[in-house]
Design an enzyme around this catalytic site. Sequence first.
Site, PDB file in Angstrom:
ATOM      1  N   ASP A 275       2.668  -3.123  -9.417  1.00 44.38           N
ATOM      2  CA  ASP A 275       2.891  -2.093 -10.431  1.00 44.38           C
ATOM      3  C   ASP A 275       2.788  -2.790 -11.788  1.00 44.38           C
ATOM      4  OD1 ASP A 275       3.380   0.258 -11.777  1.00 44.38           O
ATOM      5  OD2 ASP A 275       5.028   0.879 -10.494  1.00 44.38           O
TER       6      ASP A 275
HETATM    7  C1  NOJ Z   1       4.029   2.408 -13.519  1.00 41.09           C
HETATM    8  C2  NOJ Z   1       4.342   3.410 -12.448  1.00 41.09           C
HETATM    9  O1  NOJ Z   1       5.466   2.995 -11.717  1.00 41.09           O
HETATM   10  C3  NOJ Z   1       3.194   3.652 -11.485  1.00 41.09           C
HETATM   11  O2  NOJ Z   1       3.550   4.718 -10.644  1.00 41.09           O
HETATM   12  C4  NOJ Z   1       1.935   3.916 -12.239  1.00 41.09           C
HETATM   13  O3  NOJ Z   1       0.889   4.206 -11.359  1.00 41.09           O
HETATM   14  C5  NOJ Z   1       1.604   2.707 -13.089  1.00 41.09           C
HETATM   15  N1  NOJ Z   1       2.685   2.482 -14.038  1.00 41.09           N
HETATM   16  C6  NOJ Z   1       0.288   2.854 -13.852  1.00 41.09           C
HETATM   17  O4  NOJ Z   1       0.426   3.755 -14.864  1.00 41.09           O
END
Ligand code: NOJ
Length: 739
Positions: A275
């Site tokens: 993430d």
């Molecule tokens: C953080 C989030 O937790 C995740 O779900 C998301 O896809 C990514 N950022 C990218 O934006």
Amino acid sequence: MMRRNILLLLMAVLLVSCVKKDPVEAKIDALLAQMTLDEKIGQMNQLTGMGLSDDMKQQIKDGKVGSILNEVDVNIINNLQRIAVEESRLHIPLIFGRDVIHGYKTIFPIPLGQAASWNPATAEAGARVAAREASSVGIRWTFAPMVDVSRDPRWGRIAESCGEDPYMNAVFGAAMVKGFQGDSLSNTTSIAACAKHFAGYGASESGKDYNTTWIPDVQLRDVYLPPFKAAVDAGAATFMCSFNDINGVPSSGNKYLNRDILRDEWKFDGMLVSDWGSIDQLILHGVSENQKDAALKGIEAGVDMDMMGFVYISHIKSLIEEGKVKESFIDETVRNILRLKFRLGLFDHPYATPDTTAFYKPEALAAAKEAAVESAVLLKNNDILPLVGQYKSIAVVGPMADAALEQFGTWSFDAEPAHAITPLKAITDMYGKQYNIIAEPGLTFSRDSNATGIAKAVAAARKADVVLFFAGEEAILSGEAHCRADLDLPGLQNQFMSALKATGKPVVMVVMAGRPLTIENQIKDASAVLFAFHGGTMAGPALADLIFGKAVPSGKLPVTFPRMVGQIPVYYAHKNTGRPASNIVTIDKIPVGVFQTSLGNTSFHLDAGDKPMYPFGYGLSYSTFEYSKVTLSAKTIEKNQTLTAECTVTNTGKYDAKEVVQFYVRDLVASLARPVRELKGFDKVFLKAGESKTVKFEIDASNLGFWHQDKTYYAEPGEFQVWISKDSQSGEPLNFVLK
Ligand code: NOJ
């Protein structure tokens, strides 16, 4: 002789399998053989879009970027892709990713709302529309579906999930994977799905985002992992790590999850992305001293791509030079990334063909409207809905009545409010001639603390025969990092509802929110309540159809609604405990000065009792349904036999309508205490008024089992119960024995 023949046969098989190597793997081999270590590490680096900045162009040219997220301008995307494909040494295309969660331009209901439809086909259709729209600008990878089982409505990300149940998340997650990826990933309108967040993210302490989780292995495997396994089985091309630590080990450094389970047990051959910055965050978690160690832990744990963490690009080379990481590890990682790019056909079709007609196609809007219709849950109806001609003037009030941006819900980066049809607009357009519509918002947004508008809305209500109160939460109050400790309607909405009630006019409350809310008193005050979640672009027309009876509510709750925040976590599949709730004596009933042991000594809250406001699976219709007695194909089954349970459902009301028929099971005695009920199937059936249908469900040892402490899954012989019921609380169980 015999042995020689077998040997020859084996050699022949080996030879054929060598010659017939999967063509994609052969292409990967050829490419990998030409790649420098820097180019390999470059593939593992994902950056956020910076337009056509010189820095970005140079990095792409130098082979230092494998993927870009958050770039949505098709010209910029094609331009950057051209640099990768034409100017980088090995011409490896980039993959562009984006959070296309419940729509790109045409926004469908939030995933929690989609789950309330109990109709996986609507979720699949929504993902297909999203894929078509997003791929038209060159986005070939979405970070969805989120399949985190969510049992805490304080957690803002419950909005993105399919609720509290593993089976629901599994079924809906798989449907979304199918919708995003279409028949073949290499089709240019397909986008790679990403099952996230692996794993256990929904169990974060006190519903605070990014927080710690403690999940025993049996619970992890029984509750949190099944939706991810279903995503692998549905062919999900990618996975994303979660932010949380799980039993002390953050997911981005979690070898047990990412290698032992995902790769070794489930044989996942797709790509695993971190993430945002989550490998770097191993430092803040306190499990890595510095970035280099974080990079080492990430790679050892099998995380292929570093999303905006810069730790792989900065440290992997020296880790290899120092002998701490084997280059073969990196090769496996790069192989996973290249496999995705080959599967998507990016080497053959790297560019998007700009298509301004791709958005808001009539069929996309129709599907979005249908999804919004099916997502709304009728919680209460004192014979007032649908509004069919008995009223002359209707007051439309409340902060969500005409809030285009808010009805999209969380994760609608690319949505355009000008394309959303609000309830007020839909009602005015569709029924403005038939009824006198008096619109007065009362509050300008859900958190508004300025009471002056309420008086005007109350005056409007007095003039009307019936009041439609559109209440709820703005989009910003749910989603990532938007958690709440108080689940009441925000701002002055409770006061607003009391003032409307005081007019004596019937009030229909429509709630548009990203999570269950504690609205028990407002429900008491309302004559009818429709819980619509955030319904997306077409929420307005969908709600108008439901309110005025062109459509009949058919949604049911995918998550338990608590009466009070203090009941959380409250979910239907709880354990029985040694002292199940009975003899409920609530706080108002306790005599003064009474002796301590006069209370029930069972498991409940003195103030909340033992029941939620509404159970999982609950939802009303304008029609009524009767369930016949359930019959079972046998009283006893062997391990290799299937049990069929069936029941006839009759539409006993006046409306043609859909009913969600639910199938639950309980293992009565096992070596580990089992939930009081577990959902094992459901079927949404359409029944004309007066019509009956027989609904069947099958079960066998493969889904009667559970995970044991020695990491084995099997069903234990003994007595089970099954229900076919309207929700998770009703119905009469039948018993059978598994031998
Ligand atoms: C953080 C989030 O937790 C995740 O779900 C998301 O896809 C990514 N950022 C990218 O934006």
